[in-house]
Design a protein around this motif. Structure first.
Motif, PDB file in Angstrom:
ATOM      1  N   LYS A 116       0.844  -1.203   0.000  1.00 24.20           N
ATOM      2  CA  LYS A 116       0.000   0.000   0.000  1.00 24.20           C
ATOM      3  C   LYS A 116       0.877   1.248   0.000  1.00 24.20           C
ATOM      4  O   LYS A 116       0.650   2.170  -0.788  1.00 24.20           O
ATOM      5  CB  LYS A 116      -0.951  -0.016   1.195  1.00 24.20           C
ATOM      6  CG  LYS A 116      -2.082  -1.006   1.026  1.00 24.20           C
ATOM      7  CD  LYS A 116      -3.019  -1.006   2.217  1.00 24.20           C
ATOM      8  CE  LYS A 116      -4.153  -1.991   1.981  1.00 24.20           C
ATOM      9  NZ  LYS A 116      -5.129  -1.980   3.074  1.00 24.20           N
ATOM     10  N   LYS A 153      -2.413  -0.194  -7.167  1.00 24.23           N
ATOM     11  CA  LYS A 153      -2.825   0.448  -5.915  1.00 24.23           C
ATOM     12  C   LYS A 153      -4.277   0.094  -5.599  1.00 24.23           C
ATOM     13  O   LYS A 153      -4.602  -0.243  -4.454  1.00 24.23           O
ATOM     14  CB  LYS A 153      -2.637   1.958  -6.005  1.00 24.23           C
ATOM     15  CG  LYS A 153      -2.938   2.690  -4.707  1.00 24.23           C
ATOM     16  CD  LYS A 153      -2.714   4.176  -4.858  1.00 24.23           C
ATOM     17  CE  LYS A 153      -3.007   4.932  -3.592  1.00 24.23           C
ATOM     18  NZ  LYS A 153      -4.273   4.626  -2.955  1.00 24.23           N
ATOM     19  N   ASP A 154      -5.132   0.145  -6.593  1.00 26.29           N
ATOM     20  CA  ASP A 154      -6.537  -0.201  -6.388  1.00 26.29           C
ATOM     21  C   ASP A 154      -6.683  -1.656  -5.949  1.00 26.29           C
ATOM     22  O   ASP A 154      -7.485  -1.976  -5.070  1.00 26.29           O
ATOM     23  CB  ASP A 154      -7.349   0.044  -7.661  1.00 26.29           C
ATOM     24  CG  ASP A 154      -7.452   1.515  -8.032  1.00 26.29           C
ATOM     25  OD1 ASP A 154      -7.146   2.388  -7.183  1.00 26.29           O
ATOM     26  OD2 ASP A 154      -7.826   1.808  -9.189  1.00 26.29           O
ATOM     27  N   MET A 155      -5.897  -2.530  -6.557  1.00 32.08           N
ATOM     28  CA  MET A 155      -5.952  -3.961  -6.216  1.00 32.08           C
ATOM     29  C   MET A 155      -5.510  -4.200  -4.772  1.00 32.08           C
ATOM     30  O   MET A 155      -6.196  -4.896  -4.017  1.00 32.08           O
ATOM     31  CB  MET A 155      -5.064  -4.771  -7.157  1.00 32.08           C
ATOM     32  CG  MET A 155      -5.563  -4.859  -8.579  1.00 32.08           C
ATOM     33  SD  MET A 155      -4.321  -5.593  -9.706  1.00 32.08           S
ATOM     34  CE  MET A 155      -4.356  -7.298  -9.172  1.00 32.08           C
ATOM     35  N   ASP A 157      -5.309  -2.051  -2.320  1.00 32.96           N
ATOM     36  CA  ASP A 157      -6.181  -1.363  -1.356  1.00 32.96           C
ATOM     37  C   ASP A 157      -7.411  -2.195  -1.016  1.00 32.96           C
ATOM     38  O   ASP A 157      -8.002  -2.008   0.046  1.00 32.96           O
ATOM     39  CB  ASP A 157      -6.590   0.018  -1.891  1.00 32.96           C
ATOM     40  CG  ASP A 157      -5.478   1.047  -1.789  1.00 32.96           C
ATOM     41  OD1 ASP A 157      -4.474   0.781  -1.093  1.00 32.96           O
ATOM     42  OD2 ASP A 157      -5.610   2.112  -2.421  1.00 32.96           O
ATOM     43  N   LYS A 158      -7.800  -3.117  -1.887  1.00 36.93           N
ATOM     44  CA  LYS A 158      -8.965  -3.978  -1.629  1.00 36.93           C
ATOM     45  C   LYS A 158      -8.608  -5.221  -0.814  1.00 36.93           C
ATOM     46  O   LYS A 158      -9.492  -5.944  -0.388  1.00 36.93           O
ATOM     47  CB  LYS A 158      -9.591  -4.397  -2.953  1.00 36.93           C
ATOM     48  CG  LYS A 158     -10.249  -3.242  -3.694  1.00 36.93           C
ATOM     49  CD  LYS A 158     -10.798  -3.693  -5.022  1.00 36.93           C
ATOM     50  CE  LYS A 158     -11.352  -2.499  -5.786  1.00 36.93           C
ATOM     51  NZ  LYS A 158     -11.762  -2.880  -7.152  1.00 36.93           N
ATOM     52  N   MET A 159      -7.326  -5.466  -0.617  1.00 36.77           N
ATOM     53  CA  MET A 159      -6.918  -6.672   0.138  1.00 36.77           C
ATOM     54  C   MET A 159      -6.821  -6.397   1.619  1.00 36.77           C
ATOM     55  O   MET A 159      -6.657  -5.334   2.079  1.00 36.77           O
ATOM     56  CB  MET A 159      -5.592  -7.202  -0.399  1.00 36.77           C
ATOM     57  CG  MET A 159      -5.725  -7.754  -1.775  1.00 36.77           C
ATOM     58  SD  MET A 159      -4.230  -8.625  -2.260  1.00 36.77           S
ATOM     59  CE  MET A 159      -4.579  -8.880  -3.979  1.00 36.77           C
TER      60      MET A 159
END
Length: 159
Positions: A116, A153-155, A157-159
């Motif tokens: 992140k 970053k989007d990927m 941030d969802k984890m």
């Protein structure tokens, strides 16, 4: 006299823009290379994670950051620079050592935390150079890399 929120925000934007403009092409190449190297080396530790989504993410990081390293290297050469092999900075080396020492789900959690932060930094670097860079080919490469880093970053941030 108290500074207004607008004045404080404007000063912050000016500082960010001044910082971006002060990054030389060689500094950009070094920072981008270090970022990619950290992504690749840390991802190698996670490709065998029991968390299949994280293992897939790590494999994607190796592929995508290997490609962005090549893009920056080719752009640097086109801009008449001789890029040096990527080197981790002190903080990245420390983070990588901590990741190597961690095991199992603790490693997974640390990897996510580090990713992140690393992707936020990489995105800022690429966006700044794409907007304010002085070397034409590097600026274009940074612009092409921005959406990829944003996707990463989007990927994460969802984890």
């Amino acid at each position: 006299m108290k500074p207004t929120l607008l004045a404080i925000a404007a000063a912050g934007l000016w500082t960010a823009a001044a910082t971006a403009q002060s990054v030389t092409p060689a500094q950009f190449v070094a920072k981008a290379g270090a970022s990619d190297k950290f992504e690749i080396e840390s991802a190698k530790l996670e490709t065998s994670s029991a968390n299949s989504a994280l293992a897939q993410f790590a494999s994607k990081m190796i592929a995508d950051h290997t490609q962005s390293t090549q893009m920056v290297k080719q752009a640097a050469i086109a801009d008449k620079l001789m890029p040096k092999p990527p080197m981790l900075d002190a903080m990245q080396a420390k983070d990588l050592a901590a990741l190597r020492a961690a095991k199992g789900s603790s490693r997974d959690a640390l990897y996510i935390q580090q990713q992140k932060a690393a992707h936020a930094d990489a995105l800022s670097l690429m966006q700044s150079y794409a907007s304010n860079g002085t070397a034409h080919n590097l600026k274009a490469a940074a612009g092409q890399i921005v959406p990829v880093v944003q996707m990463h970053k989007d990927m994460i941030d969802k984890m």
